[in-house]
Design a protein around this motif. Structure first.
Motif, PDB file in Angstrom:
ATOM      1  N   GLN A  50       0.861  -1.165  -0.187  1.00 57.98           N
ATOM      2  CA  GLN A  50       0.052  -0.121   0.088  1.00 57.98           C
ATOM      3  C   GLN A  50       0.886   1.125   0.031  1.00 57.98           C
ATOM      4  O   GLN A  50       1.612   1.285   0.612  1.00 57.98           O
ATOM      5  CB  GLN A  50      -0.941   0.013   1.174  1.00 57.98           C
ATOM      6  CG  GLN A  50      -2.046  -0.960   1.183  1.00 57.98           C
ATOM      7  CD  GLN A  50      -3.283  -0.897   1.913  1.00 57.98           C
ATOM      8  OE1 GLN A  50      -3.147  -0.562   2.988  1.00 57.98           O
ATOM      9  NE2 GLN A  50      -4.214  -0.798   1.388  1.00 57.98           N
ATOM     10  N   LYS A  79       0.858   5.637  -0.220  1.00 57.44           N
ATOM     11  CA  LYS A  79       0.091   6.710   0.220  1.00 57.44           C
ATOM     12  C   LYS A  79       0.990   8.019   0.241  1.00 57.44           C
ATOM     13  O   LYS A  79       2.097   7.854   0.864  1.00 57.44           O
ATOM     14  CB  LYS A  79      -0.798   6.679   1.566  1.00 57.44           C
ATOM     15  CG  LYS A  79      -1.500   7.764   2.056  1.00 57.44           C
ATOM     16  CD  LYS A  79      -2.195   7.416   3.205  1.00 57.44           C
ATOM     17  CE  LYS A  79      -1.298   7.548   4.617  1.00 57.44           C
ATOM     18  NZ  LYS A  79      -2.107   7.398   5.687  1.00 57.44           N
ATOM     19  N   THR A 120      -7.618  15.159  -2.540  1.00 53.65           N
ATOM     20  CA  THR A 120      -7.545  13.676  -2.014  1.00 53.65           C
ATOM     21  C   THR A 120      -6.151  13.130  -1.933  1.00 53.65           C
ATOM     22  O   THR A 120      -5.484  13.578  -2.875  1.00 53.65           O
ATOM     23  CB  THR A 120      -8.351  12.954  -3.152  1.00 53.65           C
ATOM     24  OG1 THR A 120      -9.768  13.250  -3.051  1.00 53.65           O
ATOM     25  CG2 THR A 120      -8.448  11.219  -2.671  1.00 53.65           C
ATOM     26  N   LYS A 135      -3.144   7.533  -3.406  1.00 54.95           N
ATOM     27  CA  LYS A 135      -3.294   6.132  -2.777  1.00 54.95           C
ATOM     28  C   LYS A 135      -3.200   5.139  -3.715  1.00 54.95           C
ATOM     29  O   LYS A 135      -3.809   5.276  -4.870  1.00 54.95           O
ATOM     30  CB  LYS A 135      -4.249   5.936  -1.707  1.00 54.95           C
ATOM     31  CG  LYS A 135      -4.217   6.916  -0.473  1.00 54.95           C
ATOM     32  CD  LYS A 135      -5.406   6.233   0.443  1.00 54.95           C
ATOM     33  CE  LYS A 135      -5.719   7.162   1.682  1.00 54.95           C
ATOM     34  NZ  LYS A 135      -6.728   6.677   2.680  1.00 54.95           N
ATOM     35  N   THR A 148      -2.929   0.542  -3.889  1.00 55.70           N
ATOM     36  CA  THR A 148      -2.707  -0.933  -3.503  1.00 55.70           C
ATOM     37  C   THR A 148      -2.199  -1.646  -4.758  1.00 55.70           C
ATOM     38  O   THR A 148      -2.711  -1.639  -5.792  1.00 55.70           O
ATOM     39  CB  THR A 148      -4.093  -1.320  -2.873  1.00 55.70           C
ATOM     40  OG1 THR A 148      -4.639  -0.810  -1.964  1.00 55.70           O
ATOM     41  CG2 THR A 148      -3.607  -3.156  -2.591  1.00 55.70           C
ATOM     42  N   LYS A 193      -3.423  -0.577  -8.257  1.00 47.50           N
ATOM     43  CA  LYS A 193      -4.849  -0.050  -8.049  1.00 47.50           C
ATOM     44  C   LYS A 193      -4.787   1.360  -7.467  1.00 47.50           C
ATOM     45  O   LYS A 193      -4.622   1.481  -6.190  1.00 47.50           O
ATOM     46  CB  LYS A 193      -5.936  -0.914  -7.132  1.00 47.50           C
ATOM     47  CG  LYS A 193      -6.120  -2.337  -8.379  1.00 47.50           C
ATOM     48  CD  LYS A 193      -7.358  -3.046  -7.742  1.00 47.50           C
ATOM     49  CE  LYS A 193      -7.759  -4.288  -8.525  1.00 47.50           C
ATOM     50  NZ  LYS A 193      -8.668  -3.848  -9.574  1.00 47.50           N
ATOM     51  N   ASN A 194      -4.856   2.505  -8.224  1.00 51.78           N
ATOM     52  CA  ASN A 194      -4.781   3.738  -7.769  1.00 51.78           C
ATOM     53  C   ASN A 194      -6.339   4.256  -7.445  1.00 51.78           C
ATOM     54  O   ASN A 194      -7.206   3.859  -8.132  1.00 51.78           O
ATOM     55  CB  ASN A 194      -4.512   4.536  -8.951  1.00 51.78           C
ATOM     56  CG  ASN A 194      -2.757   4.505  -8.969  1.00 51.78           C
ATOM     57  OD1 ASN A 194      -2.040   4.840  -8.227  1.00 51.78           O
ATOM     58  ND2 ASN A 194      -2.321   3.953 -10.259  1.00 51.78           N
ATOM     59  N   ASN A 195      -6.172   5.222  -6.339  1.00 47.24           N
ATOM     60  CA  ASN A 195      -7.435   5.718  -6.177  1.00 47.24           C
ATOM     61  C   ASN A 195      -7.674   6.932  -6.971  1.00 47.24           C
ATOM     62  O   ASN A 195      -6.887   7.177  -7.957  1.00 47.24           O
ATOM     63  CB  ASN A 195      -7.641   6.340  -4.509  1.00 47.24           C
ATOM     64  CG  ASN A 195      -6.718   7.476  -4.442  1.00 47.24           C
ATOM     65  OD1 ASN A 195      -5.737   7.830  -5.303  1.00 47.24           O
ATOM     66  ND2 ASN A 195      -6.777   8.156  -3.174  1.00 47.24           N
ATOM     67  N   ASP A 196      -8.738   7.823  -7.192  1.00 48.58           N
ATOM     68  CA  ASP A 196      -9.016   8.788  -8.184  1.00 48.58           C
ATOM     69  C   ASP A 196      -7.755   9.698  -8.448  1.00 48.58           C
ATOM     70  O   ASP A 196      -7.636  10.077  -9.679  1.00 48.58           O
ATOM     71  CB  ASP A 196     -10.318   9.671  -7.636  1.00 48.58           C
ATOM     72  CG  ASP A 196     -11.394   8.862  -8.029  1.00 48.58           C
ATOM     73  OD1 ASP A 196     -11.279   7.792  -8.407  1.00 48.58           O
ATOM     74  OD2 ASP A 196     -12.379   9.501  -7.630  1.00 48.58           O
ATOM     75  N   GLY A 209      -5.439   7.910 -11.431  1.00 46.50           N
ATOM     76  CA  GLY A 209      -6.563   6.742 -11.249  1.00 46.50           C
ATOM     77  C   GLY A 209      -6.557   5.604 -11.859  1.00 46.50           C
ATOM     78  O   GLY A 209      -7.641   4.902 -11.782  1.00 46.50           O
ATOM     79  N   ASP A 227      -5.393   1.828 -13.371  1.00 48.02           N
ATOM     80  CA  ASP A 227      -4.770   0.890 -12.866  1.00 48.02           C
ATOM     81  C   ASP A 227      -3.856  -0.185 -13.722  1.00 48.02           C
ATOM     82  O   ASP A 227      -4.382  -0.967 -14.225  1.00 48.02           O
ATOM     83  CB  ASP A 227      -5.872  -0.016 -12.289  1.00 48.02           C
ATOM     84  CG  ASP A 227      -6.905   0.627 -11.428  1.00 48.02           C
ATOM     85  OD1 ASP A 227      -6.318   1.922 -10.785  1.00 48.02           O
ATOM     86  OD2 ASP A 227      -7.923   0.375 -11.067  1.00 48.02           O
TER      87      ASP A 227
END
Lengths: 351, 351, 351
Positions: free
Chosen positions: A277, A279, A286, A289, A291, A315-318, A337, A339
């Motif tokens: 993970q 961050k 935002t 982040k 995973t 897997k990126n967040n936005d 955002g 992946d």
């Protein structure tokens, strides 16, 4: 990467001659290439970016080098090494414009019962501590070195002095100091120092590092890099875990990673999996982040030759813009955002 | 730089095999790195420029290469060599952008009782004559090679033919011709020819050179490079002296150097000191001049590994802009009239 | 290029040690340099462009590399190679700005009774087929590789998979696939695939190739490269002939060559001659054409060392702009319609 065999192809046999048994020079390296299906996700304009590649170094960076040592008597040795990247897919080197250079490692020094002291360019202490608790050894998909690529860990110093302790009951301590070689104010631009420790005892492995790295901006910003890791081996199973943080001076700008991985040996092969993970703190908006996970299988055809299969995805967040493995454009998300994912089959041969 | 030992790290022993006793190929090199405190004096704006560096090649340029010969029968040998710089502090090569290349030496040719004839890129005759009477061997502080760096001596030719005589009762004569490979007028742009001689007899050493080097401007300017040197060894003491002049066509543009140096062996070590005077003619105004001196100590840990300590300074007159050792920015005066100085501790390892 | 002899220069003899008889690593190369009188004809402005050069690689490109294999058991071997150009006249490498790289060959793979499969950068199948029927072996003046230099034949692929069959009663088949690694449309930019075959039976040699190579433009243009060749040896005499065509999509844009050559061995030497005709289709105006010929003599001083003398000329028609040997500016006609010619004397040494 283990040894050099020097064989000439023709007629009569004559022995190799050396100055004494007290010295040796070894040419070594590895070539790693494979086929790679990469999907970087969709670009901002909507097009999906994916394709098939032949890549170098999917498991370990392809390279060659020369290293040696000389017994100076009294337990003292002279040591040296020079090593550079060779891209097995194009023949390019690791330098600008594909030029070959020895920027992986280049140093000379001395070694004794008190440890080893070298000057030049080499891995930073954090590298040795962090790679030891990455189940992929900074190779294959799922490697936590994405953290390094994102700026979380300085893995090499130029213009450095490097000290490695002897093995003290399982503990090896490393220290390094690197100068930015600035002659005008602020003269501390680019300076760095670092400590790292690897402890091994039977099945147990513990590592830690601390690095203080100054950039070359004015005013200078120092980043504190810190990390911990551990591992344990239960027969054919090994598990590893690690945590790292890069904390530049100022607020809301940390980068952190935490990962856990496991490998399971079956005959000459090993299955592995690892999750990381990531961050990055953000002053506003935002926090980016991601995973990242990877699974794979490596199969040793010999001690020197390994086949591998590996799949991974980030897997990126936005707002996340973390890559799949390293800083290369080919493994970056097509847009924030997205992946990126990939599947590779390849071969690594040490020499 | 003396030999190659080829050792593989693992199990069974098998002999190296070669085509015959008539040929050999050697991988060789050296790594030299040290810590270096440099003071370049004050910049025009007043700030003192000084700092601590980790440098490569303070005693000898770090490098690696391959060389070999083959006995062709009848006293004839084929010979070749390729050699390039490796910066032990960064891993960079000697080319543009830190690229590795073989620009130190790259040639192939034949050798017999009549001497050696090669084609390619190699040292110019003046190099062999001048380095022999520099007490530092073009290394460490105090080396007179500042003269070369300032344009006093062309030390290598590309696109050249090189002849080296056999040892004629102590005398070795070298001749070289280099083409600028121009196909449009003036076609002599970049052409050069050169002669050099080194004579040794017991403790006595005498050297001389003459080189005619054309630049690539239009109209072409030819520079005559001329020099003399000598040395004498009295037991542990050796003294050397040399003089050189580069005289481009036209008036009031000479560059001259004169130097004297001495070394004194104590056990496995040697103390040395050398003073060089440099003077560049000026059509108007004050002639740039400098007095350069250096002292140091080298200590052989073995035939292949040497520790060194060295201090030197270049004292420029008001218009003098001569560097401390070579053309590198790091060793240049911060401004004309400044007196760059440095102190270095390091290690050099030949392989 | 045949073998490596590893010899150290000093005292005691110790055997080289290797992991087993099952593996070997070889450092190899060649250095080729000579003197070369080149006449490129007259420039558009009237000046004749000619001069004397010291050149590298007039017979074979100067180079060095490392190659090896490892016996994996069961008839399987791991194989690898890395090889780069060294310009023997300047020490430059083959990359941009004279940087050394391994762009000649860089691959890793496996080999068995079923053939060899490698990934990386290597020669395309057409190279192996065409060079076999060039009397000069793509060296010396008169070589038909001018066709390649003019765009008639893609001789290497990066990012490729390469298959070479075992020797099937004299027949060796090669196949290759190369990816342009594009992730945005049109994704087939830069893709290529190729087949080649070399058949040898006693004095007879037959070769053929087909390559489909896409460029990286939008829209993509695919060029079909096709060729045939043959050779026959009658005691000391060998004759070769070949034909090749590069046919890009679209009309009136073919490039074709046909050549015939012969060599005659006399003791340790061989006289050779070869004539090549080149023709490029033109949509309008006169088709550029050239007749290229070369003659020469090579003399083996040993299996590894060869002296050579060679003369050649490319006779262009009014619109012809074909070079003498390759794409280098130094061997191009000074203007369209000019007839570059050259005479070279040199030495090539394999190691």
């Amino acid at each position: 990467m283990k040894q050099l065999l020097l064989v000439a192809a023709v007629a009569a046999a004559i022995p190799c001659v050396a100055s004494a048994q007290s010295s040796n020079v070894t040419l070594y390296g590895l070539m790693d290439a494979g086929i790679n299906q990469v999907d970087q996700g969709s670009a901002a304009t909507g097009g999906k970016q994916s394709g098939t590649r032949i890549d170098s170094g999917l498991m370990s960076t392809s390279r060659w080098g020369v290293r040696g040592n000389e017994d100076l008597g009294g337990g003292l040795q002279a040591v040296f090494q020079m090593e550079g990247e060779v891209q097995a897919d194009t023949g390019a080197g690791g330098g600008a414009g594909g030029a070959f250079n020895f920027a992986r490692r280049a140093f000379v020094g001395v070694k004794g019962a008190w440890g080893e002291l070298t000057a030049g360019r080499d891995y930073a202490p954090a590298y040795w501590a962090d790679i030891a608790v990455d189940v992929t050894g900074y190779g294959l998909y799922g490697s936590s070195r994405v953290f390094q690529a994102a700026g979380g860990l300085t893995n090499r110093f130029s213009n450095g002095l490097f000290y490695t302790s002897p093995n003290l009951g399982g503990l090896v301590v490393r220290a390094a100091w690197s100068t930015g070689e600035q002659v005008t104010d602020p003269k501390d631009r680019g300076n760095a120092w670092a400590l790292g420790a690897n402890y091994g005892s039977g099945p147990l492995l513990l590592t830690a590092w601390y690095q203080a790295v100054k950039n070359t901006a004015t005013p200078v910003v120092e980043t504190k890099e810190i990390g911990l890791g551990g591992g344990y081996t239960f027969g054919p199973l090994r598990v590893v875990a690690g945590w790292g943080k890069a904390d530049p001076e100022g607020s809301a700008n940390n980068l952190q990673q935490v990962h856990v991985g496991a490998g399971y040996k079956v005959g000459a092969g090993e299955f592995y999996g690892q999750v990381t993970q990531l961050k990055r703190e953000a002053a506003t908006g935002t926090e980016p982040k991601a995973t990242l996970f990877g699974i794979g299988y490596t199969h040793g055809l010999s001690k020197r030759t390994t086949l591998y299969a590996s799949f991974g995805q980030t897997k990126n967040n936005d707002t996340g813009n973390f890559a799949l493995v390293n800083a290369a454009t080919a493994f970056a998300p097509a847009a924030a955002g997205q992946d990126p994912k990939a599947f590779a089959l390849g071969i690594r041969h040490l020499f």
